[in-house]
Design an enzyme around this catalytic site. Structure first.
Site, PDB file in Angstrom:
ATOM      1  CG  ASN B 393     -28.992 -13.767  -2.885  1.00  0.00           C
ATOM      2  OD1 ASN B 393     -28.094 -14.406  -3.216  1.00  0.00           O
ATOM      3  ND2 ASN B 393     -29.904 -13.690  -3.579  1.00  0.00           N
ATOM      4  CG  ASP B 394     -27.175 -10.280  -5.639  1.00  0.00           C
ATOM      5  OD1 ASP B 394     -27.148 -11.700  -6.149  1.00  0.00           O
ATOM      6  OD2 ASP B 394     -27.592  -9.389  -6.433  1.00  0.00           O
ATOM      7  CB  VAL B 395     -22.709  -9.259  -0.729  1.00  0.00           C
ATOM      8  CG1 VAL B 395     -23.279  -7.955  -1.090  1.00  0.00           C
ATOM      9  CG2 VAL B 395     -23.655  -9.640   0.661  1.00  0.00           C
ATOM     10  CB  THR B 396     -23.039 -14.948   0.274  1.00  0.00           C
ATOM     11  OG1 THR B 396     -24.354 -14.919  -0.381  1.00  0.00           O
ATOM     12  CG2 THR B 396     -23.362 -13.853   1.467  1.00  0.00           C
ATOM     13  CB  ALA B 434     -27.244  -9.207  -9.679  1.00  0.00           C
TER      14      ALA B 434
END
Lengths: 102, 464
Positions: B393-396, B434
């Site tokens: 999720n956060d890494v995209t 996050a």
């Protein structure tokens, strides 16, 4: 004046940090997990100290406190050595290249 | 065996350990590297036995304990599932830490055996080295235990913070220095025991404020500590194999922590001080509820992928949790049969430890030359038809690039939104670790697939 042997050990230490720095940067990111497990295994070379402690001292008594601590440390470090190297081996065996025929 | 000869053998095993790490520069040489490591360890242990030369009944006990430990280790190594690698490594770190403590205590109680003087008048340098080894070992031990409990889910992964935490940690760290000084000045064992207790406490306090997804940094950091502890003991024992290994492991862990921090665009201190992900939720939570989301099922996803010519797969921690790596590989096999080009994109902090995703994919027989790192593949998203995001999720999150208010602003992310269409396998719309919303969910070309990652991939395969 003679140089204290400590200085030699310190030299080994500092140079090894530099070797470690360059060697580890060259490790490919896909192998970072095996890197952690293998560093885990080799840092258990601390077993050397544990063996000295385990075999220490007097022939009539194998179980002084420092012997017992040594025995404990030996088994902990051995878990790490065998576990670390074998799990690394197991992981590395899984990394395969694409088959030629594709 | 003479002391000089054994010192040379210890040096040889140190060199073999360097070669073991060197081998990891490519998968082809890595197995040989591991063999060098085993050889180095065998030499070090054999030489130790020979140089002591005490073959009394004590030796039997040493071998018995060695065997017990070895069997337990081997058993764990064969049984452990690859998804549990982070827990395993954390657990192993704690063992290194504890054995360092035990060796240091043993040397403190019985210094004659180690040529360090006699109880009550241990050499000053040895005392300092011993204290460092013991303190760092104790911190490694208790810190790794906490990391293990958090990774295993026994302890909540959310950060635990309280007022005055940093002040307390700082005071404890200062007290370690003070205790070492007092120990050297008085040789009183009470200070040594207090030093150990305080160090255990620091390890504990240091890790509890750090959240679950910061674990890659924590594990690397503890890896580094276990190395420094070994080096400290190496100085005490005047053993070059230990000093070399300690330095190698110490710098290895430090570099990995650095890489992980960079992958999150955060400073090391920011991670260590902890509390990330606990408080920041205010910025976007108010307007997110009513935004429309396109959600689909396995058939829609299969249709999209069948008509694509290239697909990029973005795995994350969710894939590990759902154990979906094998199902994913099967899906990819089916895609390849239809002449669709498939590659994998790995973010440096995907998963719970460095390289976590790579190992899982390797386990599922994905060839490593189809798996790419962020920098290698990021430009390819613009030319790809479908991005299949599974458990990440956060890494995209594009907010890292275009929203300076976002807590993850500046973090390198995968340019998934540049693909013609994006498939998101996720259990719910909940924000990632996050605690921030991902704009990608609401984009026109995004299709959300709400399901367990494994079940969804299996269903897609059936529909292909």
């Amino acid at each position: 004046m003679e140089i204290d042997p400590f200085i030699f050990r310190l030299s080994i230490f500092i140079l090894s940090i530099f070797i470690g720095y360059y060697v580890v940067w060259s490790v490919t990111p896909s192998l970072h997990t095996p890197l952690m497990s293998v560093t885990n295994a080799i840092s258990s070379v601390i077993i050397v100290g544990a063996i000295i402690a385990g075999l220490a001292g007097n022939f009539n008594n194998d179980f002084t406190i420092s012997n017992i601590l040594g025995f404990l440390a030996i088994s902990l470090a051995a878990v790490n050595i065998f576990g670390g190297f074998l799990v690394t081996q197991r992981m590395l065996q899984m990394y395969k290249k694409k088959k030629k025929d594709r | 065996m003479s002391a000089n000869l054994s010192a040379i053998f210890y040096l040889i095993s140190g060199v073999l350990f360097i070669l073991a790490l060197r081998g990891l520069s490519s998968p082809e040489t890595s197995r040989q590297g591991n063999f060098f490591g085993i050889l180095g360890m065998t030499i070090a242990i054999t030489v130790t036995f020979l140089s002591i030369g005490n073959f009394s009944s004590g030796l039997t006990y040493v071998l018995i304990f060695l065997l017990i430990g070895g069997l337990v280790g081997a058993f764990i190594a064969y049984k452990i599932p690859m998804t549990a690698m982070p827990e395993l490594v954390a657990g192993f770190h704690s063992l290194v830490g504890l054995s360092a403590v035990l060796v240091a205590v043993s040397a403190f109680l019985n210094p004659e055996v180690f040529n360090l003087g006699s109880p009550g008048s241990i050499k000053l340098a040895s005392l300092i080295e011993m204290s460092i080894g013991a303190a760092v070992g104790a911190i490694t031990f208790s810190g790794s235990i906490i990391a293990f409990l958090k990774l295993q889910g026994i302890m909540s992964g959310s950060p635990i913070t309280f007022r005055g935490q940093h002040l307390l940690n700082a005071l404890l760290l200062i007290s370690i220095v003070a205790l070492t000084y007092l120990l050297c000045a008085t040789q009183s064992s009470n200070f040594f025991w207090t030093l150990l207790v305080v160090s255990f406490l620091i390890g504990f306090l240091l890790i509890i404020p750090i959240g679950g997804a910061d674990m890659p940094v924590v594990i690397s950091m503890l890896n580094s500590y276990s190395g420094w502890a070994a080096a400290g003991i190496g100085f005490t024992l005047e053993n070059s194999a230990l000093i070399i290994t300690g330095a190698l492991v110490g710098s290895s862990g430090a570099i990995l922590s650095y890489i992980m921090c960079k992958g999150m665009n955060r400073s090391f201190f920011n991670v260590i001080l902890g509390g990330f992900g606990a408080s920041e939720q205010s910025s976007s939570s108010s307007d997110k509820e009513h935004r429309p989301v396109k959600s689909g099922n396995a058939e829609d996803a299969a249709f999209l992928m069948k008509n694509a010519s290239s697909v990029i797969i973005v795995p994350g921690y969710g894939m590990a949790v759902a154990q979906a790596q094998h199902a994913l590989r099967e899906m990819v096999d089916t895609l390849k049969k239809n002449d669709i080009k498939v590659t994998y994109a790995i973010h440096p902090v995907a998963g719970r430890m460095p390289g976590h995703m790579n190992v899982l994919l390797a386990e599922a027989n994905v060839p490593y030359d189809e798996v790419f790192e962020l920098e290698e593949i990021n430009n390819d998203f613009a030319n790809a038809d479908v991005a299949f995001v599974i458990g990440a999720n956060d890494v995209t999150n594009p907010a890292a690039k275009n929203d300076p208010q976002s807590p993850i602003y500046g973090m390198p992310v995968l340019d998934v939104e540049k693909c013609k269409s994006v498939l998101f396998v996720k259990r719910s719309l909940s924000p990632g670790y996050a605690g921030i919303d991902n704009d990608l969910f609401y984009k026109e070309n995004t299709l959300m697939l709400f399901a367990d990652a494994k079940k969804m991939t299996e269903a897609i395969t059936k529909n292909l």
